[in-house]
Motif scaffolding. Structure first.
Motif, mmCIF file in Angstrom:
data_model
loop_
_atom_site.group_PDB
_atom_site.id
_atom_site.type_symbol
_atom_site.label_atom_id
_atom_site.label_comp_id
_atom_site.label_asym_id
_atom_site.label_seq_id
_atom_site.Cartn_x
_atom_site.Cartn_y
_atom_site.Cartn_z
ATOM 1 N N LEU A 53 0.831 -1.202 0.000
ATOM 2 C CA LEU A 53 0.000 0.000 0.000
ATOM 3 C C LEU A 53 0.869 1.258 0.000
ATOM 4 O O LEU A 53 0.658 2.181 -0.798
ATOM 5 C CB LEU A 53 -0.924 0.005 1.218
ATOM 6 C CG LEU A 53 -2.110 -0.961 1.212
ATOM 7 C CD1 LEU A 53 -2.728 -1.037 2.608
ATOM 8 C CD2 LEU A 53 -3.165 -0.525 0.203
ATOM 9 N N ASP A 54 1.839 1.297 0.898
ATOM 10 C CA ASP A 54 2.709 2.471 0.997
ATOM 11 C C ASP A 54 3.485 2.693 -0.305
ATOM 12 O O ASP A 54 3.644 3.840 -0.762
ATOM 13 C CB ASP A 54 3.690 2.300 2.157
ATOM 14 C CG ASP A 54 3.009 2.371 3.519
ATOM 15 O OD1 ASP A 54 1.865 2.874 3.589
ATOM 16 O OD2 ASP A 54 3.625 1.922 4.508
ATOM 17 N N HIS A 55 3.959 1.618 -0.879
ATOM 18 C CA HIS A 55 4.767 1.713 -2.086
ATOM 19 C C HIS A 55 4.007 2.379 -3.229
ATOM 20 O O HIS A 55 4.585 3.116 -4.033
ATOM 21 C CB HIS A 55 5.226 0.314 -2.507
ATOM 22 C CG HIS A 55 6.092 0.285 -3.720
ATOM 23 N ND1 HIS A 55 5.994 -0.687 -4.678
ATOM 24 C CD2 HIS A 55 7.078 1.115 -4.134
ATOM 25 C CE1 HIS A 55 6.872 -0.451 -5.646
ATOM 26 N NE2 HIS A 55 7.548 0.631 -5.337
ATOM 27 N N HIS A 56 2.686 2.134 -3.267
ATOM 28 C CA HIS A 56 1.881 2.650 -4.374
ATOM 29 C C HIS A 56 1.016 3.848 -3.971
ATOM 30 O O HIS A 56 0.157 4.275 -4.743
ATOM 31 C CB HIS A 56 1.025 1.534 -4.959
ATOM 32 C CG HIS A 56 1.843 0.448 -5.588
ATOM 33 N ND1 HIS A 56 2.535 0.630 -6.762
ATOM 34 C CD2 HIS A 56 2.123 -0.818 -5.173
ATOM 35 C CE1 HIS A 56 3.192 -0.477 -7.061
ATOM 36 N NE2 HIS A 56 2.965 -1.368 -6.124
ATOM 37 N N GLY A 57 1.263 4.395 -2.790
ATOM 38 C CA GLY A 57 0.559 5.604 -2.372
ATOM 39 C C GLY A 57 -0.925 5.420 -2.165
ATOM 40 O O GLY A 57 -1.712 6.334 -2.421
#
Length: 248
Positions: A53-57
């Motif tokens: 989730l964090d990686h793809h904003g």
């Protein structure tokens, strides 16, 4: 109203860490930055989900599953919601359709609420159509809303329609308790079978639904389609385009 995707729509494509990463990557390319999590295979490590989730904003607002699943393994769902930054743990469907069963369910939610509060999480209830049908003269939704004054609501508007209730009036039933809504649609085929279709392309009359959402200040809206006869991302994209146009 912020618009996103209920990723239950992609259940068959969420069975490995690689699939989860690929799913979030594709959603991000579609302009999705908000989701509600459901039905990611438990074999996928929770930290991996949070990292993807964090990686793809992409932000997660909530984790959802059937009430029976969450109450059987609350630690997993609370941890998943905590790691992925969700505010609401969302329980769907009354487990026991009796008056005593409703009371037992309310007591279980009270206990779960205390555990959730320690993690700064809230609970919300996602009724299915059957939960809007009286049990021994009592509507389960009304029972829970009156018994548990702190409980929020996630209205799945498909289920409201399936229960034979007007969507705008139902949305206004508990106007200050609605934390999110699901937009899901269907068509009845000539042979009588039901086919889920992108929201806005089916048999549900959405007249007044969006106005009611604006009126009561619904903060989150998620498109959803758990079954499809073509590329699921295309279906979600068409639903998102429709809802964004309608809400513009």
């Amino acid at each position: 109203m912020k618009i996103g995707v209920q990723i239950s729509s992609l259940k068959p494509l969420l069975t490995t860490a690689q699939q989860v990463e690929a799913a979030f990557a594709r959603l991000a390319r579609m302009g999705v930055d908000t989701v509600q999590l459901q039905w990611i295979d438990p074999a996928v490590p929770i930290p991996t989900i949070g990292e993807a989730l964090d990686h793809h904003g992409i932000a997660s607002v909530s984790v959802q599953d059937f009430s029976t699943a969450i109450l059987q393994n609350p630690g997993y769902y609370l941890d998943l919601n905590a790691v992925t930054g969700g505010t609401w743990l969302c329980l769907s469907r009354v487990p026991e359709r009796t008056r005593d069963g409703l009371e037992r369910y309310a007591q279980a939610l009270e206990s779960l609420r205390d555990r959730a509060a320690e993690l700064d999480q809230k609970l919300c209830f996602h009724p299915v159509a059957a939960d809007l049908v009286p049990i021994e003269g009592i509507c389960p939704v009304d029972f829970l809303m009156e018994r548990l004054k702190w409980l929020d609501l996630c209205w799945d508007l498909y289920h409201v329609h399936k229960a034979g209730l007007p969507i705008p009036d139902t949305l206004r039933r508990y106007p200050h308790r609605v934390c999110m809504v699901h937009f899901k649609d269907f068509k009845v085929l000539p042979d009588g079978t039901e086919l889920l279709v992108p929201a806005g392309q089916g048999d549900i009359d959405w007249t007044g639904a969006l106005e009611a959402c604006r009126e009561i200040g619904v903060p989150w809206a998620f498109v959803e389609q758990e079954r499809w006869d073509r590329d699921p991302y295309d279906c979600l994209g068409e639903a998102l385009d429709w809802l964004r146009r309608e809400m513009a």
